[in-house]
Structures are given as structure tokens and as C-alpha cells.
Scaffold this active site. Sequence first.
Site, short mmCIF file in Angstrom:
data_model
loop_
_atom_site.label_atom_id
_atom_site.label_comp_id
_atom_site.label_asym_id
_atom_site.label_seq_id
_atom_site.Cartn_x
_atom_site.Cartn_y
_atom_site.Cartn_z
N LYS A 1 0.86 -1.19 0.00
CA LYS A 1 0.00 0.00 0.00
C LYS A 1 0.90 1.24 0.00
O LYS A 1 1.81 1.34 0.82
CB LYS A 1 -0.89 0.00 1.25
N SER B 1 -0.86 -5.24 7.14
CA SER B 1 -2.29 -4.98 6.93
C SER B 1 -2.77 -5.63 5.63
O SER B 1 -3.87 -6.19 5.58
CB SER B 1 -2.54 -3.48 6.88
N SER B 2 -1.95 -5.56 4.60
CA SER B 2 -2.31 -6.18 3.33
C SER B 2 -2.35 -7.70 3.47
O SER B 2 -3.22 -8.37 2.90
CB SER B 2 -1.33 -5.76 2.24
N ASP C 1 -5.25 0.09 8.79
CA ASP C 1 -5.04 0.04 7.35
C ASP C 1 -5.68 -1.17 6.67
O ASP C 1 -5.65 -1.27 5.45
CB ASP C 1 -3.53 0.03 7.03
#
Length: 293
Positions: A9, A103-104, A136
Site C-alpha cells: 500500500k 495490513s495487506s 489500514d
Amino acid sequence: MLTERAPAKVNLALHVLGRRADGYHALSSLVAFAGIADRLALAPGPTLSLTVDGPTATAAGPDDDNLVLRAARTFAALSPGLRAGAFTLLKRLPVAAGIGGGSSDAAAALRLLARLNDLAPDHPAVLEAARCTGSDVPVCLVPRLRMMEGAGETVGPPLALPPLFAVLVNPRVAVETPPVFAALGLERGAMFATTTGRQSAPVDAPAAPDRAALITMLATLRNDLEAPAIQVAPAIADVLAAMRAATGCRLARMSGSGATCFGLFDDCHAAAKAARALAAEHPGWWVKPTMLR
């Protein structure tokens, strides 16, 4: 075996509006996702587990504290009887790097579990698990260029903007987020003012007909965490200076709370050439040409 990519991100712009009474900072950010990614696989089975491998696996910390498992456990608590299994994470992205790698990964885990259980990606339990796992994670659920507001809980629709050719650079310095916000120095309830003395304004969702116009518009924005992050990790300033000196770089900025920075270029050839030069000059840095969309 089910698989998902977990792309980096990148905050193309990040404005801090203030600090809320609950202690969280109110942000307005334009977020894109890169071609470079971690990869997460799920083998359905009776026991939830995680194995981490790859070039940055060691820096990811203990497997049992990984956001993948945290997301899965939260999802299971919200959905009794949820089928799960054994996750395998191929970790390529740097850790504590301002590009939302963890987070991804967590968002990819939620997508995999939703697929395994025949649930829609926007099922309420998926969305709630994302919100509970990390600020996130909601924006990473559907990794497309979009706006993110508040403490990450408000996510806009995908934006129809041209892809950007970029180089991502991390000096291999881990930067935890709390010290960066602490260096920002906002008390609860305080608004953030820019260096001009004016109150910080939200990022407007851009309407750019082409790549050149989008880069020009992005140049009018900023990342308000850049200065405090440089206080925490001075190497960020070195990365930005090297990126801005790179041939063909149109714009260089830090992503998130650092230390990863990005440079934007007119085409993939210019980005690849700059990446080769930066990697040769700074062999200890993590340098990747990519596309942001």
C-alpha cells in the site's frame, strides 16, 4: 490450496487533520497499491496455523503474533463455524516500512477465508474483522486506488485514475508508527496546522485525465508524517534526496509513516533505469520498480 496477493500500500498523499478525543489521528489519504506484493496461501483444514517464509520473514516477528492470524481469529469469533486451515505467507515486503505489508497480509487472509466459506468480500463480518484487526486493513480489502479517511475506517470507492510508474525504496530501517505520531506532537482534540499557519485540509479525490496531470496534482499535496518520521529515522531524508536526484523523477515522497519512499516517473523504462542506478549506488537498500494503481 487458495492463494491471494497482498500488495504494498502506498500513500500518494497523507494529510493529518488533527487528533481525535479517542487518541486516534484523523487522516485524509490517497492510497494506491503496487505490483510488488507478499503472497498468502490457505490450505483448508481443521487447525488454524501460519507458516512464514521469504526474504523478509525473519523481520516479520513471531508467527503467532502475525496480523494474518489476528484477522483470522477475529473473523472466526464473528462467524461461528467458519472454516479455516493452514496459511503460508511468502513475505517479500519490508516490515514496519509504511507500505502496509502486515495490513495487506491480513486483508488477504480475510479474502481467502471469505472465498473458502462462500461469503461476499463485503460481508459485514469481513468488514468488521478488518476494522478490528488494524487501521489500514479496511483499505487493503479491495486493493485499488482510493481515498481513506478518519483513522482508516472510512474508505471511498475505487478511483478511475491512470496507473503510475514508480520506484519504491526502503533503507532497510524499520520505523514503528507510534514514535512518528508522538513526534508529530498533537494533543487529544488538537487540529493540525500546516507550515503556512493554516489548518490542514483534507485531500480531495482527484480527477486527472492523464498521468501527467495526476502527477502535477499530487505535487500540490504532501505527507504530513514525513518531517516527524525523519526525526525518528534520518535515513529517510537520504532516500528522498537520492530519489529526487534520480534521472526522470517527477515527484518523490514518503509513504505512510516511513521509511519507504516512492518516486514517480513518466514510463516504466525511466522507472526501471532509475531503480537500477539507485540499487547500484545504495546496495544495502531495498529498491523495486513497480506500477501503482
